[in-house]
Write a protein that holds these residues in place. Structure first.
Motif: not given
Length: 169
Positions: A69-90
């Motif tokens: 849609d016009d927002s082109h809303d970008f989002g993400y979620a990750l299981r907490k045991e994988f947080w803080h490893r740069g996985i979502v950024t990659e």
């Protein structure tokens, strides 16, 4: 990769976690049936909704998405045991490259001011903070101050998506 029906269990592991879902716009799912309904409503036939998988087993541990849609809303979620490893950024960088290639002019993303790590991901991706706004957040029904970020792909660096500003402030 795209989610498939075989990924419902993996999606359930993500969506049932209360801590993961604190800053997401829905309540944690209670069972596999709710996870399947979530999959069917939010992931089936969505062009830019992808599973984040570990390379070694191709098992989904999160998702990254952009709306068309016009927002082109970008989002993400990750299981907490994988947080803080740069996985979502990659994973997000991969999706951003696809969006650019497909001619999407920009993306927006918002985060609750109480979730600054999400804003950190947005900044790592080159997104720029544009404004904050308050919204009576549904379905959770409480006020949230959101911080809106944007990344323009088409050279219009001064463009700011105003819809949230106009609706809520």
């Amino acid at each position: 990769r795209k989610f498939t029906e075989e990924d419902i269990e993996a999606l359930y592991l993500l969506l049932k976690d209360e801590e993961v879902n604190v800053f997401l716009p829905w309540f944690p799912v209670k069972n596999m049936e709710e996870a399947k309904a979530f999959y069917e409503k939010r992931f089936v036939d969505k062009r830019y909704y992808f599973a984040i998988c570990l390379k070694e087993d191709n098992y989904p541990i999160g998702y990254v998405k952009a709306d068309i849609d016009d927002s082109h809303d970008f989002g993400y979620a990750l299981r907490k045991e994988f947080w803080h490893r740069g996985i979502v950024t990659e994973a997000s960088r991969t999706l951003i490259e696809l969006l650019k290639k497909d001619g999407i002019p920009y993306i927006t993303a918002t985060h609750d001011k109480n979730n600054p790590r999400s804003g950190g991901v947005m900044r790592q991706l080159g997104m720029k903070y544009c404004y904050s706004y308050k919204e009576q957040w549904q379905p959770k029904n409480f006020f949230v101050t959101f911080r809106m970020y944007q990344l323009n792909f088409d050279g219009q660096e001064d463009r700011v998506y105003q819809k949230y500003w106009n609706l809520y402030d």
